[in-house]
Design a protein around this motif. Sequence first.
Motif, PDB file in Angstrom:
ATOM      1  N   ALA A 225       1.308 -11.714  -8.844  1.00  0.00           N
ATOM      2  CA  ALA A 225       1.353 -10.467  -8.066  1.00  0.00           C
ATOM      3  C   ALA A 225       0.422  -9.446  -8.707  1.00  0.00           C
ATOM      4  N   ILE A 226      -0.384  -8.817  -7.860  1.00  0.00           N
ATOM      5  CA  ILE A 226      -1.237  -7.710  -8.306  1.00  0.00           C
ATOM      6  C   ILE A 226      -0.733  -6.445  -7.639  1.00  0.00           C
ATOM      7  N   LEU A 227      -0.605  -5.393  -8.430  1.00  0.00           N
ATOM      8  CA  LEU A 227      -0.250  -4.067  -7.899  1.00  0.00           C
ATOM      9  C   LEU A 227      -1.363  -3.106  -8.267  1.00  0.00           C
ATOM     10  N   ASN A 228      -2.007  -2.554  -7.282  1.00  0.00           N
ATOM     11  CA  ASN A 228      -3.059  -1.574  -7.525  1.00  0.00           C
ATOM     12  C   ASN A 228      -2.491  -0.175  -7.295  1.00  0.00           C
ATOM     13  N   ILE A 229      -2.669   0.697  -8.279  1.00  0.00           N
ATOM     14  CA  ILE A 229      -2.182   2.065  -8.109  1.00  0.00           C
ATOM     15  C   ILE A 229      -3.279   2.873  -7.419  1.00  0.00           C
ATOM     16  N   SER A 230      -3.001   3.224  -6.186  1.00  0.00           N
ATOM     17  CA  SER A 230      -3.969   3.930  -5.349  1.00  0.00           C
ATOM     18  C   SER A 230      -3.608   5.413  -5.281  1.00  0.00           C
ATOM     19  N   ALA A 231      -3.821   6.031  -4.140  1.00  0.00           N
ATOM     20  CA  ALA A 231      -3.486   7.446  -3.931  1.00  0.00           C
ATOM     21  C   ALA A 231      -3.515   7.687  -2.423  1.00  0.00           C
ATOM     22  N   THR A 232      -3.225   8.900  -2.003  1.00  0.00           N
ATOM     23  CA  THR A 232      -3.277   9.225  -0.575  1.00  0.00           C
ATOM     24  C   THR A 232      -4.436  10.176  -0.253  1.00  0.00           C
ATOM     25  N   LEU A 233      -5.242  10.468  -1.263  1.00  0.00           N
ATOM     26  CA  LEU A 233      -6.328  11.444  -1.128  1.00  0.00           C
ATOM     27  C   LEU A 233      -7.247  11.166   0.053  1.00  0.00           C
ATOM     28  N   HIS A 234      -7.509   9.892   0.284  1.00  0.00           N
ATOM     29  CA  HIS A 234      -8.528   9.482   1.257  1.00  0.00           C
ATOM     30  C   HIS A 234      -7.967   9.305   2.659  1.00  0.00           C
TER      31      HIS A 234
END
Length: 268
Positions: free
Chosen positions: A146-155
Amino acid sequence: MIDPLSPYRPDALAGHVAIVTGGATGIGRAIARGFARLGADVCIASRKPDALAEAAAALGAETGRAILTVPADVRNPDDATRVVAATVERFGGLDTLVNNAAGNFLAPAATLSPNGFRTVIDIDLNGTFHMCRAAFAALSASGRGAILNISATLHYHGTPLQLHASAAKAGVDALTRNLAVEWGGAGIRVNAIAPGPIADTEGMRRLAPGDAATRAKAGIPLGRFGAADEIAAAAVFLRSAAAAYVTGTVLVVDGGHCMNQPMMLMQQ
Ligand code: HXC
Ligand code: NAP
């Protein structure tokens, strides 16, 4: 606040092995702590050896587990390979990769230097790619990668002073969906978490200093900043067998912040 990890069994991640980039501080540290509390072996990797050592000692004392530390810069593909190799050597395998390392600052697009833009893309997006690529074989071999990428909501909308980070996280979301499709057959699930404003983090110190934090809070439907442990709880869910059929998704954990687009007429 109720401990966000309390719904999980204390051995929910026993036998698991995870790498958390940027795991010595902030949200990454909360994820590393949450995983270790629930029984996982954890490697934290970032640039500053002192920060890694402090975190490993604190997390080890709290959870009773040995935390592996590997000083590394995710912008360097060789460092990514080294982090994975050290983890597999120490713990005998790898089933979880959390790409949390990131860099950010407020800067107007008109004066952002090429190197400033490149630096954030290089850490957030290229670094995520380097780590995923380095971990592919071990994650696939685990049978439950499992890969978890920490993103954001900025875009999701245009966020002033955040061109560089917005572009990087948009790329991270694209990478999440693409790898979910390409690597599903290799037994690897790929998901992302998009945190909203999280209290007591470097991200918030940089992006909402002083009064800006108070103003930001007013736009959050749940009326408060999130806690890093609430991101850790989401990470445990996406890692766990409870999410065995979840891949290619971005889980927004933001108190409703990105949903809140008040109409001009309704504003005071
Ligand atoms: C404009 C800036 C700048 C600033 C750096 N640069 N800070 N430009 N405003 N405040 C420019 C520099 O001038 C340089 O360009 C280029 O960026 C590289 O800077 P360096 O300092 O040489 O880079 P480096 O040492 O690699 O450090 C990377 C960094 C640094 C991102 C600049 O801040 C860092 O290490 N950050 C890690 C921690 C962090 O940022 N945590 C917050 C993550 S929060 P020139 O042209 O001069 O060479 C987050 C939140 C997301 O991601 C969403 C929240 C809602
Ligand atoms: P943070 O504490 O500054 O975490 C960033 C970590 O990444 C640090 O430990 C840093 O350690 C590491 N790092 C930076 N550049 C690196 C590199 N080139 N190679 C390896 N490690 C590197 O910030 P945070 O606020 O907790 O943010 C964590 C994550 O959540 C980021 O992905 C961020 O975009 C995301 N996020 C945060 C918020 C928020 O409200 N805080 C909101 C949305 C999304 P070193 O400097 O020692 O390398």
